[in-house]
Design an enzyme around this catalytic site. Structure first.
Site, PDB file in Angstrom:
ATOM      1  CB  SER A 172      -0.948   0.018   1.196  1.00  0.00           C
ATOM      2  OG  SER A 172      -0.229   0.188   2.401  1.00  0.00           O
TER       3      SER A 172
ATOM      4  CE  LYS B 183      -2.954   1.869   5.025  1.00  0.00           C
ATOM      5  NZ  LYS B 183      -2.676   1.122   3.844  1.00  0.00           N
TER       6      LYS B 183
END
Length: 147
Positions: free
Chosen positions: A67, A104
């Protein structure tokens, strides 16, 4: 002579530790002027000195998943995470969101704080109204090209 074994004794002990920086201050037995290159003799490189600014608040994490590849974080990379850094927009965070550990980027999405990835298959995760625990801010990424 052929057929005889040769006994080899290394001049320095063999070790995988970096050798200390050696200087010859007395210069006994040396003649002439010191080399101008002596000012540029290499010291050992210590990544802790370079990357760890607050040792009691720093830990390492190995990245998994895809990701964050757009931000240069790949599967197996080693992240240096600092708990003492106050998170700001744009920082890459390690957090526990709804019981799942995540790496993230902290960003605004449609005007509200989210944890975002760079992969199109992973939508931004809203922080408002969620159970989120910040573990720290990623200070550095160590990516090995040869494993």
């Amino acid at each position: 002579m052929p057929g005889q074994s040769v006994h080899f004794t290394p001049a320095l002990p063999l070790t995988c530790q970096p050798l200390p920086y050696l200087t010859f201050m007395g210069r006994a037995g040396f003649s002439g002027f010191p080399s101008p290159a002596q000012d540029y003799e290499p010291c050992t490189l210590d990544l802790n000195t370079r990357l760890v600014k607050n040792p009691t608040q720093t830990f390492y994490v190995t990245a998994t998943g895809d990701s964050m590849e757009g931000w240069g974080i790949f599967e197996g990379d080693l992240l240096v995470v600092d708990r003492s850094i106050e998170p700001r927009l744009g920082h890459i965070l390690v957090a526990m969101l709804e019981g799942e550990a995540l790496i993230k980027r902290y960003a605004l999405y449609q005007g509200t704080p989210h944890l975002c990835s760079t992969h199109p298959h992973y939508p931004p995760l809203p922080l408002e109204g969620s159970d989120c625990q910040l573990w720290g801010v990623v200070r550095a990424v160590i990516h090995e090209y040869v494993r």
